[in-house]
Design an enzyme around this catalytic site. Structure first.
Site, PDB file in Angstrom:
ATOM      1  N   ASP A  27      74.857  13.597  22.617  1.00 23.44           N
ATOM      2  CA  ASP A  27      75.869  14.398  21.466  1.00 23.44           C
ATOM      3  C   ASP A  27      77.414  14.571  23.136  1.00 23.44           C
ATOM      4  OD1 ASP A  27      78.756  14.920  20.099  1.00 23.44           O
ATOM      5  OD2 ASP A  27      77.572  16.550  19.563  1.00 23.44           O
ATOM      6  N   ASP A 121      79.746   9.348  18.630  1.00 23.90           N
ATOM      7  CA  ASP A 121      79.318   9.658  19.683  1.00 23.90           C
ATOM      8  C   ASP A 121      77.793  10.320  19.568  1.00 23.90           C
ATOM      9  OD1 ASP A 121      80.320  11.810  18.311  1.00 23.90           O
ATOM     10  OD2 ASP A 121      82.023  12.981  19.353  1.00 23.90           O
ATOM     11  N   GLU A 122      77.307  10.024  18.842  1.00 26.36           N
ATOM     12  CA  GLU A 122      76.233  10.754  18.242  1.00 26.36           C
ATOM     13  C   GLU A 122      75.116  10.342  17.901  1.00 26.36           C
ATOM     14  OE1 GLU A 122      74.778  14.738  16.131  1.00 26.36           O
ATOM     15  OE2 GLU A 122      76.852  14.248  15.775  1.00 26.36           O
TER      16      GLU A 122
END
Length: 470
Positions: A27, A121-122
């Site tokens: 993350d 983003d993850e």
């Protein structure tokens, strides 16, 4: 509305081994804001808010300096401005974020072929697809090298959690953010989970959380010893049993390399309520173009066309039509979506409008013929919101762009000037645009103000971040 179309032949891992910490969750920390601070030296260490900058804008990401003031994702930008009027409010730069996301996912794929992206983003990574006999020491070394590689290549920090399941890895990555690594040995996961609030469990939102807490189930430990029959009566069979399994640390979900979407859509939230039918029809045409472009890119068509309308009073209506054949024709999608809109009274104003296509399948011959017969229409970038609107990007996150200024200059936008070089828009209005000239590898730059139609000033691509030599 639906998500972006993904690969249609997912690569799946097996059930995670509950005795091995083999699932990693990554993350990126305050992702959009972190990219802005990286590329804009004058914003480092200062509160930065990325999101819609108009009157109805929503915060997409706040830097950790802004979070101190209580600003968080999905908060109305107007409220954020009241909490921290001195923060930098930027409309966002999709291309910059997409570039960094691709770089990080490439590094993740270097660890394992089983990478399941959840958003820009993850992602989850199944380390057992490559490594056997994983223990805490081995996965710690792998994760630390990955974090160092991300920092070197992108200049950003990433928080990582590793556990025996997606559930534990996801929770672990959030425990010590930012810039942290938490590895949970399988033997210790129950002790870790037990004292946490039930709201930490994925799938427990505000309503479910309140119901559980009112029933005396405040912690994951409380939920783990609850009666399954009572939970099923309270929440339903699937939800009740699923949450009980999660509370007991049981999560057999495999890591899936690509998640297949069931629909493709585009939607726009307007800065002011729209009532003009011709304007709404044009918005539908432009959204149909975007949806058709995405369908074409993915090589699929759909039979069901849906529109979503949020009216002036926040009531939301959906109308759909199933065609006798699958289609990816922008002209056909627009035609049917417009007819569906004609069935709805929009005289008092529309706040949000969306167009979607579902029931996806491979291209059909009629789609190809329809596209040949259409007049060529230049399609916008598939993720670029239209002028004057705020939209939704992949994964359902608020679009970081927001409405541009009347001149088209967005706060945070990359620009170049023939005399001063590369910079970014700090603000605009009253016929002027203020630019700070700096980049990711420069000192804090100077500010200059120009006429908003200065011929020497032009939009530019995001600056290139160059890693330092190893």
């Amino acid at each position: 509305m639906g998500a972006e179309v993904g690969e249609r032949v997912p690569l799946r891992g097996g059930r995670p081994d509950p005795t091995r910490p083999s699932v990693m969750h990554l993350d990126l920390d305050a992702f959009f804001a972190a990219v802005e601070q990286r590329d804009k030296p004058s914003l480092r260490g200062k509160p930065v808010v990325v999101g819609g900058t108009g009157g109805r804008g929503v915060v997409a990401t706040a830097s950790y300096e802004a979070r101190v003031f209580g600003i968080g994702s999905a908060m109305p930008t107007a409220r954020a401005r009241r909490l921290c009027p001195n923060a930098a409010y930027l409309a966002g730069r999709f291309e910059a974020y997409r570039t960094v996301s691709h770089q990080v996912m490439e590094l993740a794929h270097a660890l394992s072929p089983l990478v399941e992206p959840l958003s820009f983003d993850e992602a989850f990574v199944d380390l057992s697809a490559v490594h056997e006999g994983l223990d805490v020491t081995a996965v710690t070394d792998i994760a630390e090298r990955f974090r160092a590689d991300v920092r070197h290549r992108t200049g950003l920090t990433v928080s990582v959690g590793v556990g025996a399941s997606k559930l534990v890895a996801k929770i672990a990555s959030d425990l010590r953010k930012p810039d942290a690594l938490v590895v949970v040995p399988p033997a210790e996961q129950q002790a870790l989970l037990a004292p946490m609030s039930v709201r930490k469990i994925p799938g427990v939102g505000a309503v479910t959380g309140d119901r559980l807490i009112r029933s005396g189930l405040k912690t994951i430990g409380d939920l783990a010893v609850a009666d399954e029959g009572e939970l099923v009566r309270m929440l339903g069979k699937a939800h009740g049993s699923g949450l009980l399994a999660f509370a007991r640390g049981v999560d057999p979900r495999p890591v899936v390399s690509e998640r297949e979407a069931k629909s493709v859509s585009a939607e726009e939230t307007f800065a002011v309520d729209l009532t003009d039918r011709a304007d709404l029809d044009e918005r539908i045409r432009r959204m149909a173009d975007r949806v058709a472009a995405r369908l074409a890119t993915s090589g699929v068509s759909g039979r069901t066309i849906t529109i979503k309308v949020r009216r002036y009073d926040f009531s939301t209506l959906n109308r759909s039509r199933t065609l006798p054949h699958a289609s990816s024709s922008a002209k056909e999608i627009s035609h049917h979506a417009t007819e569906l809109l004609d069935m709805i009274d929009v005289a008092d104003g529309v706040r949000l409008l969306g167009v979607g296509v579902s029931g996806l399948s491979e291209y059909s011959q009629i789609d190809l013929l329809a596209e040949i017969e259409e007049d060529p229409v230049p399609l916008p970038d598939e993720d670029e919101p239209e002028d004057g609107v705020e939209g939704v990007v992949e994964g359902g996150s608020p679009d970081p762009y927001g409405p541009p200024a009347a001149t088209g200059w967005r706060p945070g936008q990359d620009v170049t000037h023939t005399g001063f070089g590369a910079g970014w828009v700090q603000g605009s209005g009253a016929g002027r645009v203020t630019v700070r000239f700096e980049g990711p590898h420069t000192p804090v730059g100077r500010i200059r103000t120009f006429r908003d139609d200065d011929p020497d000033l032009a939009p530019a691509d995001p600056p290139v971040f160059t890693p330092e030599p190893s």
